[in-house]
Design an enzyme around this catalytic site. Structure first.
Site, PDB file in Angstrom:
ATOM      1  N   ARG A 110       0.806  -1.219   0.000  1.00  0.00           N
ATOM      2  CA  ARG A 110       0.000   0.000   0.000  1.00  0.00           C
ATOM      3  C   ARG A 110       0.846   1.278   0.000  1.00  0.00           C
ATOM      4  O   ARG A 110       0.281   2.392   0.004  1.00  0.00           O
ATOM      5  CB  ARG A 110      -0.961   0.004   1.207  1.00  0.00           C
ATOM      6  CG  ARG A 110      -1.947  -1.153   1.223  1.00  0.00           C
ATOM      7  CD  ARG A 110      -3.093  -0.920   2.211  1.00  0.00           C
ATOM      8  NE  ARG A 110      -3.940   0.199   1.802  1.00  0.00           N
ATOM      9  CZ  ARG A 110      -4.923   0.712   2.559  1.00  0.00           C
ATOM     10  NH1 ARG A 110      -5.163   0.206   3.747  1.00  0.00           N
ATOM     11  NH2 ARG A 110      -5.649   1.723   2.121  1.00  0.00           N
ATOM     12  N   ARG A 156      -0.714  -1.312  13.089  1.00  0.00           N
ATOM     13  CA  ARG A 156      -0.281  -0.532  11.931  1.00  0.00           C
ATOM     14  C   ARG A 156       0.481   0.733  12.355  1.00  0.00           C
ATOM     15  O   ARG A 156       1.664   0.862  12.083  1.00  0.00           O
ATOM     16  CB  ARG A 156      -1.490  -0.154  11.063  1.00  0.00           C
ATOM     17  CG  ARG A 156      -2.292  -1.352  10.538  1.00  0.00           C
ATOM     18  CD  ARG A 156      -1.541  -2.092   9.452  1.00  0.00           C
ATOM     19  NE  ARG A 156      -2.272  -3.227   8.942  1.00  0.00           N
ATOM     20  CZ  ARG A 156      -3.119  -3.207   7.916  1.00  0.00           C
ATOM     21  NH1 ARG A 156      -3.363  -2.080   7.283  1.00  0.00           N
ATOM     22  NH2 ARG A 156      -3.720  -4.320   7.519  1.00  0.00           N
ATOM     23  N   HIS A 185      -7.174  -1.718  12.854  1.00  0.00           N
ATOM     24  CA  HIS A 185      -7.206  -0.253  12.805  1.00  0.00           C
ATOM     25  C   HIS A 185      -8.203   0.218  13.864  1.00  0.00           C
ATOM     26  O   HIS A 185      -9.239  -0.433  14.073  1.00  0.00           O
ATOM     27  CB  HIS A 185      -7.736   0.246  11.447  1.00  0.00           C
ATOM     28  CG  HIS A 185      -6.732   0.336  10.341  1.00  0.00           C
ATOM     29  ND1 HIS A 185      -7.065   0.060   9.030  1.00  0.00           N
ATOM     30  CD2 HIS A 185      -5.426   0.708  10.329  1.00  0.00           C
ATOM     31  CE1 HIS A 185      -5.995   0.252   8.261  1.00  0.00           C
ATOM     32  NE2 HIS A 185      -4.998   0.631   9.024  1.00  0.00           N
ATOM     33  N   CYS A 279     -13.943   3.054   6.399  1.00  0.00           N
ATOM     34  CA  CYS A 279     -12.668   2.861   5.689  1.00  0.00           C
ATOM     35  C   CYS A 279     -12.690   3.539   4.322  1.00  0.00           C
ATOM     36  O   CYS A 279     -11.645   3.937   3.807  1.00  0.00           O
ATOM     37  CB  CYS A 279     -12.383   1.378   5.471  1.00  0.00           C
ATOM     38  SG  CYS A 279     -12.180   0.429   6.959  1.00  0.00           S
TER      39      CYS A 279
HETATM   40  N1  ARG Z   1      -7.129  -4.154   3.186  1.00  0.00           N
HETATM   41  C1  ARG Z   1      -6.926  -2.915   3.852  1.00  0.00           C
HETATM   42  C2  ARG Z   1      -5.770  -3.019   4.816  1.00  0.00           C
HETATM   43  O1  ARG Z   1      -5.637  -4.038   5.435  1.00  0.00           O
HETATM   44  C3  ARG Z   1      -8.186  -2.489   4.567  1.00  0.00           C
HETATM   45  C4  ARG Z   1      -8.088  -1.116   5.152  1.00  0.00           C
HETATM   46  C5  ARG Z   1      -9.334  -0.724   5.905  1.00  0.00           C
HETATM   47  N2  ARG Z   1      -9.319   0.621   6.267  1.00  0.00           N
HETATM   48  C6  ARG Z   1      -9.614   1.102   7.474  1.00  0.00           C
HETATM   49  N3  ARG Z   1      -9.694   2.383   7.626  1.00  0.00           N
HETATM   50  N4  ARG Z   1      -9.821   0.317   8.496  1.00  0.00           N
HETATM   51  O2  ARG Z   1      -4.975  -2.132   4.953  1.00  0.00           O
END
Ligand code: ARG
Length: 286
Positions: A110, A156, A185, A279
């Site tokens: 990402r 994260r 998150h 999200c």
């Molecule tokens: N697949 C993405 C990740 O794992 C999903 C992100 C979801 N976003 C959020 N704001 N919770 O990074």
């Protein structure tokens, strides 16, 4: 637009009657044109399971329409091929007082999104933008709650980013530790309903963070595990309307009892990547 509603007569007599007030919001969203589940960076993602991208786009469009119907403005950023998670705009930055704190993604898959979002803000005329020194996934982990920045860490966002974000955005920070990988998150386990109120699932937080939340928000709506498990807390509130996943029915009922108006939406395809309405939505706060 200002829409108000009184708390419903069914609410517990011990609860103080409250009037909920909607305020007009500006959101940034990114169409899931290149959406896919090609890698697994959270437990919701299973690249062996099929994903219906056309359905994802239809569900996403109806989310955008829902916001517009509620009187909000939706800006769109052009999706980039090869960035299948870019639809999750909440991760793209954190915006408060018109200032933009850029995202810095934990996973290489990402990483390019950070630049794409920051470029959007620069092109849109935001003068105060900042590249982050530390890993942070935008509003996924950094939630503006009234005059406070609720900041998640554990999976994260680097806790060092909390202070950096608070300083840049001019907000005092409350650090919260996430402990369950399904709620990787902060916005998967906690929803800001308005400047004073939140809803959250305690099981996602360390015991010390649960105590912090109890102290700060003694009247918080405590969500059930079943609501968290459908990403029900990944909801977007304008102070009155709460846009949330259609499966979170017990949460919707309890919001209604507190005077909010739940607005259910279907986002089954994006949930396969671990995302819900919040999200997909980055709030542009001026
Ligand atoms: N697949 C993405 C990740 O794992 C999903 C992100 C979801 N976003 C959020 N704001 N919770 O990074």
């Amino acid at each position: 637009m200002t829409v108000t509603a009184s708390r419903s007569s069914e609410s517990a007599p011990s609860e103080r009657p409250a009037e909920r007030v909607a305020t007009r919001r500006r959101y940034l969203m990114c169409e899931p044109r290149y959406f896919a589940v090609e890698y697994a960076i959270n437990p919701w993602m299973d690249p062996t399971q099929p994903v219906d991208r056309d359905l994802a786009v239809r569900q996403w469009r109806s989310l955008a329409e829902t916001y517009r119907d509620l009187g909000h403005q939706v800006a769109e950023i052009e999706p980039v091929e090869g960035l299948p998670d870019m639809v999750f705009a909440a991760n793209g930055a954190t915006v408060a007082h018109g200032r933009v704190y850029g995202a810095r993604f934990k996973y290489a898959e990402r990483a390019e999104e950070g630049r794409a979002y920051l470029d959007w803000f620069k092109a849109a005329g935001y003068a105060e933008t900042r590249d982050a020194t530390y890993v942070n996934e935008g509003e996924g982990d950094l939630l503006v709650a009234g005059g406070t920045l609720l900041a998640g860490t554990g999976f994260r966002t680097d806790p060092a980013a909390h202070a950096e974000a608070g300083e840049m955005l001019g907000l005092p920070v409350v650090t919260l530790d996430l402990i369950d990988p399904s709620y990787y998150h902060l916005d998967t386990a906690l929803c800001v309903l308005d400047a004073e109120n939140i809803a959250y699932f305690p099981g996602a937080f360390s015991p010390a963070s649960q105590m912090k939340l109890e102290e700060l928000y003694p009247d918080a709506l405590i969500a059930e595990a079943s609501d968290a498990a459908v990403l029900g807390l990944n909801a977007v509130s304008d102070g009155l309307h709460v846009v949330l996943p259609i499966e979170a029915d017990s949460l919707a009922e309890r919001l209604r009892a507190r005077g909010y108006r739940p607005v259910p939406v279907a986002l089954s395809e994006l949930r396969k990547a671990g995302g819900g309405p919040k999200c997909c939505t980055l709030e542009l706060r001026s």
